[in-house]
Design an enzyme around this catalytic site. Structure first.
Site, short mmCIF file in Angstrom:
data_model
loop_
_atom_site.label_atom_id
_atom_site.label_comp_id
_atom_site.label_asym_id
_atom_site.label_seq_id
_atom_site.Cartn_x
_atom_site.Cartn_y
_atom_site.Cartn_z
CB SER A 103 22.24 -56.80 88.05
OG SER A 103 22.43 -56.00 87.08
N1 SAM Z 1 25.61 -55.34 85.27
C1 SAM Z 1 26.10 -53.96 85.82
C2 SAM Z 1 26.72 -54.41 87.07
O1 SAM Z 1 27.06 -55.66 87.30
O2 SAM Z 1 26.93 -53.60 87.91
C3 SAM Z 1 24.68 -53.28 85.96
C4 SAM Z 1 24.48 -52.47 84.88
S1 SAM Z 1 23.29 -51.21 85.39
C5 SAM Z 1 21.91 -52.15 85.60
C6 SAM Z 1 23.02 -50.64 83.89
C7 SAM Z 1 23.96 -49.70 83.16
O3 SAM Z 1 23.92 -49.36 81.87
C8 SAM Z 1 24.21 -48.55 83.89
O4 SAM Z 1 25.43 -48.12 84.27
C9 SAM Z 1 23.77 -47.41 82.68
O5 SAM Z 1 24.43 -46.36 82.78
C10 SAM Z 1 24.40 -48.15 81.64
N2 SAM Z 1 23.56 -47.71 80.28
C11 SAM Z 1 22.36 -47.32 80.05
N3 SAM Z 1 22.38 -47.03 78.77
C12 SAM Z 1 23.60 -47.24 78.02
C13 SAM Z 1 23.82 -47.14 76.66
N4 SAM Z 1 23.10 -46.52 75.84
N5 SAM Z 1 25.27 -47.40 76.31
C14 SAM Z 1 26.05 -47.95 77.41
N6 SAM Z 1 25.55 -48.06 78.84
C15 SAM Z 1 24.30 -47.65 78.91
#
Ligand code: SAM
Length: 242
Positions: free
Chosen positions: A90
């Site tokens: 992000s």
């Molecule tokens: N905060 C993170 C960083 O600093 O890198 C960014 C996260 S990214 C925007 C969103 C993440 O949520 C992705 O890695 C995605 O695979 C994960 N995600 C999506 N659905 C999910 C779920 N049901 N359970 C766990 N992770 C999930």
């Protein structure tokens, strides 16, 4: 004598090379430290991130460690970056805003859904007692674990699975952060939030959401909107279909 001189010259060369390496390393560190300071001033303080603990954590955390090698030059770019698998790390401002809204202290146990690169996880871990983080993509979780181990951050429990179903234990959390967009706050996560706890979650349609700050009170949930935002989808039973 000639032999002695050769030894002296050789020692001098070794010494000079060592100095050059130390200077290169110092420059390298300084380069990122300067970029980090500029990011904090230009992207965070200027946009009303004022919590000193959040600013300190973001000034010290080496974001470059969480960035794929091909984007290293953009480690402090004012926006999200690709981390592979169609996912993103992000924008620094969003990481700071979500963290500030959580109002974390050293007694807090924090549940994070969406480990991604682990950058937000690492920021949370420097402020909280313990962080429990769930990621559905195993390779991302493994990579994030490696980076946090390298940084000697030890108060994080990692899990691979569908975080929309919550942490798979009968456990309640002081804070919950979802770093992917959900149609609504997943019911299991509402249940796992303590009374008096705070959750920060992007809620809304697939391509545009509002960042909701939800407080759980004895009388129910109180919600406010921090800003508009755009996150990748929360994919799972209580999120979106893949
Ligand atoms: N905060 C993170 C960083 O600093 O890198 C960014 C996260 S990214 C925007 C969103 C993440 O949520 C992705 O890695 C995605 O695979 C994960 N995600 C999506 N659905 C999910 C779920 N049901 N359970 C766990 N992770 C999930």
């Amino acid at each position: 004598m000639v032999h002695d001189n050769l030894v002296k010259i050789d020692l001098q060369n070794t010494f000079n090379n060592a100095i050059i390496i130390v200077m290169q390393q110092a420059n390298e560190k300084d380069k990122f430290a300067a970029e980090r300071r500029a990011m904090v001033k230009g992207q965070l303080k200027s946009r009303n991130i004022i919590d000193p603990a959040v600013l300190k954590a973001m000034t010290e955390m080496p974001r470059e460690k969480f960035i794929p090698a091909e984007y290293l030059g953009e480690a402090y770019y004012d926006g999200p970056l690709s981390i592979g698998f169609g996912q993103t790390i992000s924008q620094p401002y969003i990481v700071a805003l979500m963290t500030q809204e959580l109002k974390i202290d050293k007694n807090c146990e924090v549940l994070e859904i969406g480990t991604g690169s682990g950058y937000q996880t690492a920021i949370l871990a420097t402020l909280a007692k313990e962080v429990f983080t769930i990621e559905r993509i195993e390779s991302l979780s493994r990579k994030a674990q490696q980076v946090l181990t390298e940084l000697n951050i030890t108060n994080v429990k990692f899990l691979v699975g569908d975080g929309s179903c919550g942490w798979p234990e009968d456990k309640k959390f002081d804070r919950i952060i979802i770093t992917a967009a959900a149609p609504e706050m997943p019911t299991p996560l509402v249940e796992q939030l303590k009374i008096g706890g705070i959750a920060v979650v992007p809620l809304g349609a697939e391509y545009i959401q509002k960042l909701a700050v939800i407080e759980k009170t004895a009388d129910g949930l109180k919600s406010k909107t921090a800003c508009g935002c755009r996150f990748v989808k929360l994919i799972g039973k209580f999120g979106y279909a893949e």
